[in-house]
Design an enzyme around this catalytic site. Structure first.
Site, PDB file in Angstrom:
ATOM      1  N   GLU A 252       9.871  -1.424  -1.457  1.00 54.22           N
ATOM      2  CA  GLU A 252       9.629  -2.039  -2.166  1.00 54.22           C
ATOM      3  C   GLU A 252       8.348  -2.517  -2.560  1.00 54.22           C
ATOM      4  O   GLU A 252       7.211  -3.361  -1.967  1.00 54.22           O
ATOM      5  CB  GLU A 252      10.326  -3.369  -3.100  1.00 54.22           C
ATOM      6  N   CYS A 286       4.063  -7.005  -9.375  1.00 50.36           N
ATOM      7  CA  CYS A 286       4.444  -5.029  -9.083  1.00 50.36           C
ATOM      8  C   CYS A 286       4.948  -4.776 -10.440  1.00 50.36           C
ATOM      9  O   CYS A 286       4.514  -3.503 -10.539  1.00 50.36           O
ATOM     10  CB  CYS A 286       5.028  -4.894  -7.589  1.00 50.36           C
TER      11      CYS A 286
HETATM   12  P1  NAP Z   1       0.438  -5.612   1.964  1.00 52.53           P
HETATM   13  O1  NAP Z   1      -0.750  -6.281   2.007  1.00 52.53           O
HETATM   14  O2  NAP Z   1       0.838  -4.552   1.492  1.00 52.53           O
HETATM   15  O3  NAP Z   1       1.416  -6.954   2.932  1.00 52.53           O
HETATM   16  C1  NAP Z   1       2.466  -7.183   2.260  1.00 52.53           C
HETATM   17  C2  NAP Z   1       3.350  -8.047   3.615  1.00 52.53           C
HETATM   18  O4  NAP Z   1       3.007  -6.718   4.570  1.00 52.53           O
HETATM   19  C3  NAP Z   1       2.680  -9.039   3.572  1.00 52.53           C
HETATM   20  O5  NAP Z   1       3.319  -9.792   4.742  1.00 52.53           O
HETATM   21  C4  NAP Z   1       1.655  -8.499   5.078  1.00 52.53           C
HETATM   22  O6  NAP Z   1       0.992 -10.157   5.906  1.00 52.53           O
HETATM   23  C5  NAP Z   1       2.170  -7.573   5.692  1.00 52.53           C
HETATM   24  N1  NAP Z   1       1.731  -5.930   6.295  1.00 52.53           N
HETATM   25  C6  NAP Z   1      -0.111  -6.661   5.819  1.00 52.53           C
HETATM   26  N2  NAP Z   1      -0.629  -5.242   6.397  1.00 52.53           N
HETATM   27  C7  NAP Z   1       0.787  -4.886   7.823  1.00 52.53           C
HETATM   28  C8  NAP Z   1       0.628  -4.049   8.743  1.00 52.53           C
HETATM   29  N3  NAP Z   1      -0.472  -3.229   8.454  1.00 52.53           N
HETATM   30  N4  NAP Z   1       1.779  -3.759   8.447  1.00 52.53           N
HETATM   31  C9  NAP Z   1       2.956  -4.332   8.349  1.00 52.53           C
HETATM   32  N5  NAP Z   1       3.000  -5.551   7.859  1.00 52.53           N
HETATM   33  C10 NAP Z   1       1.890  -5.591   7.227  1.00 52.53           C
HETATM   34  O7  NAP Z   1       0.856  -5.789  -0.077  1.00 52.53           O
HETATM   35  P2  NAP Z   1      -0.457  -7.597  -0.348  1.00 52.53           P
HETATM   36  O8  NAP Z   1      -0.758  -7.309  -1.206  1.00 52.53           O
HETATM   37  O9  NAP Z   1       0.488  -8.807  -0.247  1.00 52.53           O
HETATM   38  O10 NAP Z   1       0.920  -7.433  -2.276  1.00 52.53           O
HETATM   39  C11 NAP Z   1       0.935  -6.765  -3.251  1.00 52.53           C
HETATM   40  C12 NAP Z   1       1.307  -5.896  -3.218  1.00 52.53           C
HETATM   41  O11 NAP Z   1       3.496  -6.065  -3.423  1.00 52.53           O
HETATM   42  C13 NAP Z   1       1.258  -4.952  -4.434  1.00 52.53           C
HETATM   43  O12 NAP Z   1       1.388  -3.842  -4.390  1.00 52.53           O
HETATM   44  C14 NAP Z   1       2.542  -5.375  -5.638  1.00 52.53           C
HETATM   45  O13 NAP Z   1       3.050  -4.513  -6.063  1.00 52.53           O
HETATM   46  C15 NAP Z   1       3.555  -5.474  -4.124  1.00 52.53           C
HETATM   47  N6  NAP Z   1       5.252  -5.443  -4.713  1.00 52.53           N
HETATM   48  C16 NAP Z   1       6.164  -4.691  -4.357  1.00 52.53           C
HETATM   49  C17 NAP Z   1       7.219  -5.905  -5.105  1.00 52.53           C
HETATM   50  C18 NAP Z   1       8.063  -4.772  -5.995  1.00 52.53           C
HETATM   51  O14 NAP Z   1       9.132  -5.253  -5.286  1.00 52.53           O
HETATM   52  N7  NAP Z   1       8.429  -3.380  -5.711  1.00 52.53           N
HETATM   53  C19 NAP Z   1       7.266  -6.531  -5.639  1.00 52.53           C
HETATM   54  C20 NAP Z   1       6.339  -7.857  -5.054  1.00 52.53           C
HETATM   55  C21 NAP Z   1       5.143  -7.380  -4.849  1.00 52.53           C
HETATM   56  P3  NAP Z   1      -0.217 -10.507   5.440  1.00 52.53           P
HETATM   57  O15 NAP Z   1       0.333 -11.134   4.311  1.00 52.53           O
HETATM   58  O16 NAP Z   1      -0.391 -11.532   6.950  1.00 52.53           O
HETATM   59  O17 NAP Z   1      -1.427  -9.423   5.623  1.00 52.53           O
END
Ligand code: NAP
Length: 483
Positions: A252, A286
């Site tokens: 997602e 998102c």
């Molecule tokens: P993110 O940086 O990708 O982080 C999401 C999760 O992934 C967190 O638990 C994060 O851990 C972990 N993570 C970070 N770097 C990683 C890596 N290299 N390998 C594996 N896991 C890793 O995203 P975010 O900034 O937290 O969230 C915002 C994004 O989520 C936006 O793009 C939004 O659109 C998307 N989103 C999508 C949906 C949907 O249903 N489509 C819903 C909500 C949000 P840490 O917290 O420790 O960094």
């Protein structure tokens, strides 16, 4: 600080420190104050959690769907009964206004309620055989251990949207919540713990080193499913890495939602719709409107009405009554939003309101950004292509329906799109033409547990919610019996 501030990981039904003894800190984005110290999971902790989840499969997958549903339903009831304290906790770690946090708790509980029932409807199939003397049937079985990685913007609902279908299907779970918001995740685990869910069925391992944890989960053959909500960039890395062991994956990812208003729309309804879509969680969702597409004939009037209402949105600490706009999650988030705005302005766009971070004062010390409407945006600007993730609304005008469709689909993302019109034929045409997994027609908040949530193009793979959501955690087994 509340009772729901465990400092330890939840592994195999126990609260334990990290194997390294390390901790990391969680801060309130509204004032920068320390909220909690949390055990910092290591790769070794991830392996231990996976072992626990794997061992728990033999008990959990053998329970009946009704028995598993009891835990989910009871957890949902507990969430609802503790809404006040959990909402405060959620606001403290995420920053969203208390009313939104309460709404999120209710939304999170709905996934538990829905999948408590849906687990009972994992029917198999009997397929008429093409040859005599054979019986053909399909049975659905839990995939096994599912690893869930979740973001900070919905600290509890993004978790229940994954673990409810996983647990209902008979899978066990290792959860890696976002490091900015691990406290809501712990609170949810504590609820399941108090319900005496069997040891190891649900494990929670927040970490300040997400890539290490992901690597441990991806490299462990006992993990059969990865379910991720977060950025497209990280999602692509996980997707590629799943190939090694051919793990199932659901993604997602990010969106770039168009919000299209035609001249035949109810304009007042559309103004309110775009405000609730764009400014919820300070624009950090998102599916929130990322680009406002206005028909030329109504653009001027629409912007006047919208600006009037946006200027009345109250910025502040989400714990205070009457606040609409909380802080952005961190300094990086705030800087990124401002860079997109300044880039657009430097290329000829114009801010009708807002356009900069809120100056810190005695009462506002966090990462607040002024609600912003920005006009004269063109498709070659970075703000058009990127997910803004802040309370900033770029506006573009169009003359024809074809042009609106072209603008709307001009992105690699395909999560949600919105259309406001009262013309039924146009509704059908737009529904056909828009390349999005979710379409809201005169509806700015389409998410609901009983319907499939997810994106097309680079916004993801798989669906969460509804009868589609549980399939992500099931394998189809075909059985042929000679009789
Ligand atoms: P993110 O940086 O990708 O982080 C999401 C999760 O992934 C967190 O638990 C994060 O851990 C972990 N993570 C970070 N770097 C990683 C890596 N290299 N390998 C594996 N896991 C890793 O995203 P975010 O900034 O937290 O969230 C915002 C994004 O989520 C936006 O793009 C939004 O659109 C998307 N989103 C999508 C949906 C949907 O249903 N489509 C819903 C909500 C949000 P840490 O917290 O420790 O960094």
């Amino acid at each position: 600080m509340t009772n729901y501030t465990p400092h330890e990981l939840y592994i195999n039904g126990r609260w334990v420190p990290a194997s390294t003894g390390e901790t990391f800190e969680v801060f309130n984005p509204a004032d920068g104050e320390l909220v909690a110290c949390v055990a910092d999971a290591s790769s070794q902790d991830a392996d231990t959690a996976v072992d626990a989840a794997f061992n728990a499969l033999s008990i959990w997958s053998k329970l009946t769907a009704k028995q598993r549903g009891f835990f989910l339903k009871s957890a949902g009831d507990a969430l609802i009964s503790r809404t006040d304290e959990l909402a405060r906790l959620l606001t403290m770690e995420n920053g969203k206004p208390l009313a939104e946090a309460r709404g999120e708790i209710a939304y999170a509980a709905e996934f538990l309620f829905w999948f408590a029932e849906e687990g009972k409807r994992v029917y198999g199939e009997i397929i008429p055989s093409s040859v005599p003397n054979k019986w053909r049937m399909v049975q659905y079985q839990p995939i096994g251990v599912a690893a869930a990685i979740t973001p900070w913007n919905f600290p509890i609902a993004m978790i229940t949207r994954k673990i409810a279908p996983a647990l209902a299907a008979g899978c066990t779970v290792v959860l890696k919540p976002a490091e900015q918001t691990p406290l809501s995740a712990f609170a949810l685990c504590r609820i399941f713990h108090e319900l005496n869910i069997p040891d190891g069925v649900l494990n929670c391992i927040p970490s300040s080193k997400p890539a290490n944890i992901a690597e441990a989960l991806l490299g462990n053959p006992l993990v059969r499913k990865i379910t991720f909500t977060g950025s497209t960039e990280v999602g692509k890395q996980l997707f590629a890495r799943c190939a090694d062991q051919v793990k199932r994956i659901s993604l997602e990812l990010g969106g770039n939602a168009p919000f299209i208003v035609f001249p035949d729309a109810d304009l007042e309804q559309a103004v309110d719709g775009v405000i609730s879509s764009k400014f919820r969680c300070s624009g950090q969702t998102c599916i929130c409107a990322n680009r406002l597409l206005l028909h030329f004939d109504i653009a001027e009037e629409f912007i006047v009405r919208l600006t009037e209402k946006v200027k009345k949105l109250r910025i502040g600490n989400g714990l205070e009554a009457g606040v609409h706009i909380g802080p952005l999650i961190d300094r990086y988030g705030c800087t990124k939003v401002d860079m997109l705005v300044q880039d657009a302005v430097s290329h000829g766009a114009r801010c009708v309101c807002g356009g900069k971070p809120v100056q810190n004062s005695d009462t506002l010390k966090g990462y607040f950004y002024n609600p912003t409407i920005i006009v004269d945006v063109t498709p070659d600007m970075a703000i058009w292509r990127h997910e803004i993730f802040g309370p900033v609304l770029p506006v573009v005008t169009f003359e024809t329906e074809e042009q609106a469709v072209h603008y709307a689909n001009d992105t690699i993302a395909g999560l949600a799109g919105y259309v406001y019109t009262q013309n039924l034929c146009r509704i059908y045409r737009m529904t056909e033409a828009l390349q999005y997994g979710i379409i809201g027609i005169n509806d700015p908040v389409p998410s609901t547990p009983e319907c499939p949530f997810g994106g097309i193009k680079q916004s993801g793979i798989g669906r969460e919610g509804g009868r589609h959501g549980i399939k992500e955690y099931l394998d189809a087994k075909y059985i042929s019996i000679g009789i």
